[in-house]
Design a protein around this motif. Structure first.
Motif, PDB file in Angstrom:
ATOM      1  N   ARG A   1       0.826  -1.216   0.000  1.00  0.00           N
ATOM      2  CA  ARG A   1       0.000   0.000   0.000  1.00  0.00           C
ATOM      3  C   ARG A   1       0.853   1.255   0.000  1.00  0.00           C
ATOM      4  O   ARG A   1       0.463   2.285  -0.519  1.00  0.00           O
ATOM      5  CB  ARG A   1      -0.956  -0.013   1.204  1.00  0.00           C
ATOM      6  CG  ARG A   1      -2.170  -0.884   0.925  1.00  0.00           C
ATOM      7  CD  ARG A   1      -3.029  -1.129   2.155  1.00  0.00           C
ATOM      8  NE  ARG A   1      -4.215  -1.897   1.793  1.00  0.00           N
ATOM      9  CZ  ARG A   1      -4.240  -3.208   1.615  1.00  0.00           C
ATOM     10  NH1 ARG A   1      -3.122  -3.902   1.757  1.00  0.00           N
ATOM     11  NH2 ARG A   1      -5.355  -3.839   1.279  1.00  0.00           N
ATOM     12  N   TYR A   2       2.051   1.151   0.589  1.00  0.00           N
ATOM     13  CA  TYR A   2       2.925   2.322   0.545  1.00  0.00           C
ATOM     14  C   TYR A   2       3.472   2.544  -0.863  1.00  0.00           C
ATOM     15  O   TYR A   2       3.664   3.689  -1.278  1.00  0.00           O
ATOM     16  CB  TYR A   2       4.070   2.233   1.557  1.00  0.00           C
ATOM     17  CG  TYR A   2       4.844   3.523   1.579  1.00  0.00           C
ATOM     18  CD1 TYR A   2       4.223   4.708   1.982  1.00  0.00           C
ATOM     19  CD2 TYR A   2       6.151   3.605   1.115  1.00  0.00           C
ATOM     20  CE1 TYR A   2       4.885   5.919   1.952  1.00  0.00           C
ATOM     21  CE2 TYR A   2       6.831   4.810   1.079  1.00  0.00           C
ATOM     22  CZ  TYR A   2       6.191   5.964   1.497  1.00  0.00           C
ATOM     23  OH  TYR A   2       6.826   7.178   1.451  1.00  0.00           O
ATOM     24  N   VAL A   3       3.697   1.461  -1.609  1.00  0.00           N
ATOM     25  CA  VAL A   3       4.131   1.608  -3.017  1.00  0.00           C
ATOM     26  C   VAL A   3       3.082   2.428  -3.775  1.00  0.00           C
ATOM     27  O   VAL A   3       3.415   3.363  -4.518  1.00  0.00           O
ATOM     28  CB  VAL A   3       4.328   0.224  -3.694  1.00  0.00           C
ATOM     29  CG1 VAL A   3       4.634   0.402  -5.177  1.00  0.00           C
ATOM     30  CG2 VAL A   3       5.457  -0.537  -3.022  1.00  0.00           C
ATOM     31  N   ASP A   4       1.810   2.094  -3.571  1.00  0.00           N
ATOM     32  CA  ASP A   4       0.726   2.848  -4.234  1.00  0.00           C
ATOM     33  C   ASP A   4       0.722   4.299  -3.774  1.00  0.00           C
ATOM     34  O   ASP A   4       0.571   5.221  -4.570  1.00  0.00           O
ATOM     35  CB  ASP A   4      -0.639   2.215  -3.922  1.00  0.00           C
ATOM     36  CG  ASP A   4      -0.783   0.842  -4.560  1.00  0.00           C
ATOM     37  OD1 ASP A   4       0.014   0.536  -5.477  1.00  0.00           O
ATOM     38  OD2 ASP A   4      -1.672   0.077  -4.138  1.00  0.00           O
ATOM     39  N   PHE A   5       0.883   4.494  -2.462  1.00  0.00           N
ATOM     40  CA  PHE A   5       0.801   5.843  -1.884  1.00  0.00           C
ATOM     41  C   PHE A   5       1.924   6.727  -2.420  1.00  0.00           C
ATOM     42  O   PHE A   5       1.679   7.830  -2.915  1.00  0.00           O
ATOM     43  CB  PHE A   5       0.875   5.769  -0.357  1.00  0.00           C
ATOM     44  CG  PHE A   5       0.913   7.119   0.318  1.00  0.00           C
ATOM     45  CD1 PHE A   5      -0.265   7.798   0.606  1.00  0.00           C
ATOM     46  CD2 PHE A   5       2.123   7.736   0.641  1.00  0.00           C
ATOM     47  CE1 PHE A   5      -0.234   9.054   1.209  1.00  0.00           C
ATOM     48  CE2 PHE A   5       2.163   8.986   1.241  1.00  0.00           C
ATOM     49  CZ  PHE A   5       0.976   9.643   1.527  1.00  0.00           C
ATOM     50  N   ILE A   6       3.175   6.231  -2.339  1.00  0.00           N
ATOM     51  CA  ILE A   6       4.308   7.077  -2.761  1.00  0.00           C
ATOM     52  C   ILE A   6       4.286   7.251  -4.279  1.00  0.00           C
ATOM     53  O   ILE A   6       4.665   8.303  -4.804  1.00  0.00           O
ATOM     54  CB  ILE A   6       5.669   6.512  -2.250  1.00  0.00           C
ATOM     55  CG1 ILE A   6       6.795   7.552  -2.447  1.00  0.00           C
ATOM     56  CG2 ILE A   6       6.038   5.217  -2.924  1.00  0.00           C
ATOM     57  CD1 ILE A   6       6.626   8.837  -1.691  1.00  0.00           C
ATOM     58  N   GLY A   7       3.779   6.207  -4.984  1.00  0.00           N
ATOM     59  CA  GLY A   7       3.633   6.335  -6.446  1.00  0.00           C
ATOM     60  C   GLY A   7       2.716   7.494  -6.791  1.00  0.00           C
ATOM     61  O   GLY A   7       3.033   8.323  -7.647  1.00  0.00           O
ATOM     62  N   LYS A   8       1.602   7.564  -6.078  1.00  0.00           N
ATOM     63  CA  LYS A   8       0.641   8.643  -6.343  1.00  0.00           C
ATOM     64  C   LYS A   8       1.242  10.006  -5.970  1.00  0.00           C
ATOM     65  O   LYS A   8       1.056  10.997  -6.672  1.00  0.00           O
ATOM     66  CB  LYS A   8      -0.639   8.385  -5.547  1.00  0.00           C
ATOM     67  CG  LYS A   8      -1.815   9.216  -6.023  1.00  0.00           C
ATOM     68  CD  LYS A   8      -3.076   8.920  -5.225  1.00  0.00           C
ATOM     69  CE  LYS A   8      -3.703   7.623  -5.632  1.00  0.00           C
ATOM     70  NZ  LYS A   8      -5.016   7.415  -4.983  1.00  0.00           N
ATOM     71  N   GLU A   9       1.991  10.042  -4.844  1.00  0.00           N
ATOM     72  CA  GLU A   9       2.636  11.291  -4.418  1.00  0.00           C
ATOM     73  C   GLU A   9       3.612  11.784  -5.496  1.00  0.00           C
ATOM     74  O   GLU A   9       3.610  12.960  -5.864  1.00  0.00           O
ATOM     75  CB  GLU A   9       3.418  11.061  -3.111  1.00  0.00           C
ATOM     76  CG  GLU A   9       2.579  10.866  -1.894  1.00  0.00           C
ATOM     77  CD  GLU A   9       2.109  12.176  -1.289  1.00  0.00           C
ATOM     78  OE1 GLU A   9       2.861  12.821  -0.562  1.00  0.00           O
ATOM     79  OE2 GLU A   9       0.954  12.557  -1.559  1.00  0.00           O
ATOM     80  N   ILE A  10       4.444  10.849  -5.999  1.00  0.00           N
ATOM     81  CA  ILE A  10       5.455  11.201  -7.006  1.00  0.00           C
ATOM     82  C   ILE A  10       4.778  11.641  -8.299  1.00  0.00           C
ATOM     83  O   ILE A  10       5.141  12.661  -8.911  1.00  0.00           O
ATOM     84  CB  ILE A  10       6.401   9.998  -7.251  1.00  0.00           C
ATOM     85  CG1 ILE A  10       7.340   9.836  -6.043  1.00  0.00           C
ATOM     86  CG2 ILE A  10       7.208  10.163  -8.535  1.00  0.00           C
ATOM     87  CD1 ILE A  10       8.128   8.531  -6.039  1.00  0.00           C
ATOM     88  N   GLN A  11       3.781  10.865  -8.709  1.00  0.00           N
ATOM     89  CA  GLN A  11       3.111  11.164  -9.965  1.00  0.00           C
ATOM     90  C   GLN A  11       2.331  12.474  -9.898  1.00  0.00           C
ATOM     91  O   GLN A  11       2.276  13.236 -10.857  1.00  0.00           O
ATOM     92  CB  GLN A  11       2.188   9.993 -10.331  1.00  0.00           C
ATOM     93  CG  GLN A  11       2.988   8.744 -10.693  1.00  0.00           C
ATOM     94  CD  GLN A  11       2.180   7.467 -10.515  1.00  0.00           C
ATOM     95  OE1 GLN A  11       1.158   7.458  -9.843  1.00  0.00           O
ATOM     96  NE2 GLN A  11       2.640   6.382 -11.116  1.00  0.00           N
ATOM     97  N   THR A  12       1.764  12.739  -8.737  1.00  0.00           N
ATOM     98  CA  THR A  12       1.027  13.989  -8.551  1.00  0.00           C
ATOM     99  C   THR A  12       1.970  15.184  -8.637  1.00  0.00           C
ATOM    100  O   THR A  12       1.654  16.206  -9.248  1.00  0.00           O
ATOM    101  CB  THR A  12       0.305  13.979  -7.189  1.00  0.00           C
ATOM    102  OG1 THR A  12      -0.518  12.830  -7.130  1.00  0.00           O
ATOM    103  CG2 THR A  12      -0.566  15.205  -7.006  1.00  0.00           C
ATOM    104  N   ALA A  13       3.150  15.034  -8.002  1.00  0.00           N
ATOM    105  CA  ALA A  13       4.138  16.126  -8.052  1.00  0.00           C
ATOM    106  C   ALA A  13       4.734  16.247  -9.452  1.00  0.00           C
ATOM    107  O   ALA A  13       5.129  17.329  -9.879  1.00  0.00           O
ATOM    108  CB  ALA A  13       5.243  15.871  -7.028  1.00  0.00           C
TER     109      ALA A  13
END
Length: 640
Positions: free
Chosen positions: A474-486
């Protein structure tokens, strides 16, 4: 006001005031707090609760089943403890009403590091807030009403000074009896002092701990002879006695007995008479010593079980009011506990990457939950936190079903808050160059620490499974979204464009009409519309596109009616939001040149990279963390 004046005023406020016995009785006529019991004064100190109708808050309504709950500002920092605190307040409320609780020991039962000692400290602090009245000079802080006989003086005191007869229940101490004899029976010679309970000076508040099993005796509770006084007084003279025991110091207040059931049973016997009869015997042949206070005890469950299973202790068990203090089982409140602990340390200024505290809280709560049948323990954790999983996990049960199947002991074992905070300390200090915390270091430290703990094999494997099955993916998904959003500079605008286009295409597709793009003039027939819609739906794996399109269009039409004909935000509809995000981030390869920290091929790429880092910093990361987490994410994605 300077700090010196502030301390001086506080000192002066709690100084002893004295008056004659006649003045005290006059005060009692119009001021019931002058003769109030310890339980009544505690209720005054706790104050009125804040009444919350949980039906008005969607999260709380799910947690508390729409009940009206009470929250006490005096315990506002005790997160997730509503039930235990309500039981403690009930104990004082019933004791103040003169019910059976006034004769019982308040006993906090819970696992290590669950907050028992903190609750005890808070109760002692509250006890200090309201003053009480005692015979001046009395070594046991006895009530002036102990000078009167309930049988012979009760009616007169009630008629003349409005003092209810039930308050004339304490006996006169041997010290007061000796003074009365010296005064020739003239009670007007006694003076009355107004005192504030004090932990520092052990005035009406005391703390007792179990000593060595071989030599601890009851003197730690009832006091003993002061051998220095035996030159002047006989051994059974009250003036030769040292009233230094826990019960002596805490009369009209609160005595805390730490780890009570670790003490030998013979040491505990004075507690029985003190609570039941309001007095106890000293070690010498003197009269009984009065006790009109609260006894607060706490220990861990193993001591309680050992004590309870011994049939010889039955008389004691009946006099104990148990309040269970389990670990916190709600992630949101567990995070608040960590934030409170951080605030009281120098780490409160150190950077903490988003999701670090939440991940640790999830792990702690998972370790405390009993695994449910036919449902995921991760879903159970989310339901306990007040989330609605109706759309995302059809196997999830209601909070009541989970609680019923788990039984009353859920939360009494698992990893303590103290353990979690030690983990957090290590995470903050993991990097030798930067005091900061992030979830990647947390995952590493957690695994390391679990291996060192020498846990039972079954528990170790279960905890490891929680990390690998729930937290890391779930952290892979979370940080992926954070990176992609930025990464997407105009993320929100881009998402809104896809949303608006999807809604328009779906609307025309449902009506079976052709659509002409107003900007390009391009014409889309039903098949072309379907192709465009599938470009958005397929990355998200939508299995029934027809129903999904109808659902989205119906939602948007309803929302437009309340939004002056404008489309709602693309993030307002959870299902479609997920679909759009998957479409936006379908191609991770586009991210590589921007988010990687390698040398850049062009100035334009370098500028994009710097902007990406700046946007991540705005989201709560340090530059070092951006590098670490981006590289970790790319490495994990490559290995998947």
């Amino acid at each position: 006001m300077s700090i010196f004046d502030h301390v001086q005023n506080r000192y002066e406020r709690v100084q002893q005031e004295d008056m004659s016995l006649q003045e005290y009785l006059e005060l009692c006529r119009g001021e019931p707090t002058a003769y109030a019991t310890a339980a009544e004064r505690m209720l005054v100190a706790i104050g009125e609760p804040e009444v919350i109708d949980t039906a008005k808050d969607s999260r709380l309504s799910r947690i508390f089943s729409n009940k009206v709950i009470r929250r006490y500002p005096a315990f506002s920092e005790f997160y997730g403890m509503e039930e235990a605190i309500e039981q403690i307040v009930s104990y004082f409320r019933h004791a103040a009403q003169g019910l059976e609780e006034r004769k019982q020991i308040l006993y906090l039962l819970g696992p290590v590091g669950g907050g028992k000692s903190s609750l005890a400290e808070r109760l002692k602090l509250l006890m200090e807030r309201v003053p009480f009245y005692a015979i001046k000079g009395s070594p046991v802080y006895e009530s002036p009403l102990g000078l009167f006989s309930p049988e012979e003086d009760g009616e007169l005191l009630e008629k003349e000074y409005n003092i209810p007869r039930r308050y004339l229940k304490s006996v006169m101490s041997p010290w007061a009896a000796k003074r009365l004899k010296e005064y020739g029976g003239d009670i007007s010679q006694f003076r009355v002092a107004r005192l504030y309970p004090s932990r520092l000076n052990q005035i009406a508040i005391s703390k007792t701990e179990p000593g060595d099993e071989n030599n601890q005796d009851i003197s730690s509770l009832v006091g003993k002879v002061d051998i220095r006084q035996l030159e002047m007084y006989s051994q059974d003279d009250p003036d030769a006695y040292s009233f230094s025991g826990g019960l002596c110091r805490s009369n009209q207040g609160l005595m805390e007995f730490v780890e009570m059931f670790k003490a030998p049973i013979k040491v505990l016997h004075p507690l029985l008479t003190a609570t039941q009869e309001g007095n106890y015997n000293p070690t010498e042949g003197m009269g009984a010593i009065p006790f009109d206070g609260v006894i607060l005890a706490h220990s861990n469950e193993s001591e309680w079980q050992t004590f309870r299973n011994n049939r010889n202790n039955e008389a004691f068990l009946d006099r104990v009011y148990i309040v269970k203090v389990p670990y916190c089982l709600r992630v949101t409140e567990e995070v608040k506990i960590y934030q409170k602990l951080l605030e009281h340390s120098s780490l409160n200024q150190a950077p903490c990457a988003p999701d670090t505290l939440r991940m640790l809280a999830q792990f702690s709560v998972l370790s405390r939950l009993k695994e449910p049948e036919n449902s995921s323990v991760y879903s159970k954790m989310r339901v306990y936190d007040g989330e609605n999983l109706k759309d995302t996990d059809p196997k999830a049960k209601s909070i009541q079903e989970y609680r019923d199947s788990a039984g009353v002991d859920e939360g009494m074992d698992g990893l303590s808050t103290r353990f979690a905070f030690k983990i957090l300390s290590k995470v903050f200090n993991f990097d030798t160059h930067e005091v900061a915390a992030n979830p990647v270091h947390l995952l590493y430290v957690l695994e390391q620490r679990l291996e060192q703990e020498q846990l039972p094999k079954e528990a170790f494997e279960r905890y490891l499974r929680y990390i690998k099955e729930f937290l890391a993916p779930r952290y892979v998904d979370f940080i992926g979204k954070e990176i992609q959003t930025a990464y997407l500079e105009s993320y929100s605008e881009y998402g809104q464009n896809i949303f608006d286009r999807y809604v328009t295409y779906a609307d025309f597709w449902i009506q079976d009409q052709e659509y002409r793009d107003p900007e390009t003039g391009e014409l889309f027939n039903r098949q072309a519309l379907n192709d465009e819609l599938e470009k958005i739906e397929k990355p998200a794996g939508i299995s029934n596109p027809k129903d999904f399109r109808h659902e989205v269009v119906n939602f948007v039409l309803r929302a437009r009616a309340q939004n002056n004909g404008m489309n709602p935000s693309w993030q307002s509809y959870e299902k479609l939001r997920g679909v759009i995000e998957k479409k936006m981030f379908a191609n991770t390869e586009e991210l590589l040149p921007v988010i990687s920290f390698n040398a850049k091929a062009s100035a334009a790429d370098q500028k994009k990279h710097e902007d990406f880092v700046a946007r991540m910093v705005d989201r709560g990361y340090t530059e070092k963390q951006v590098r670490l987490l981006s590289e970790w994410y790319l490495r994990v994605r490559k290995s998947q």
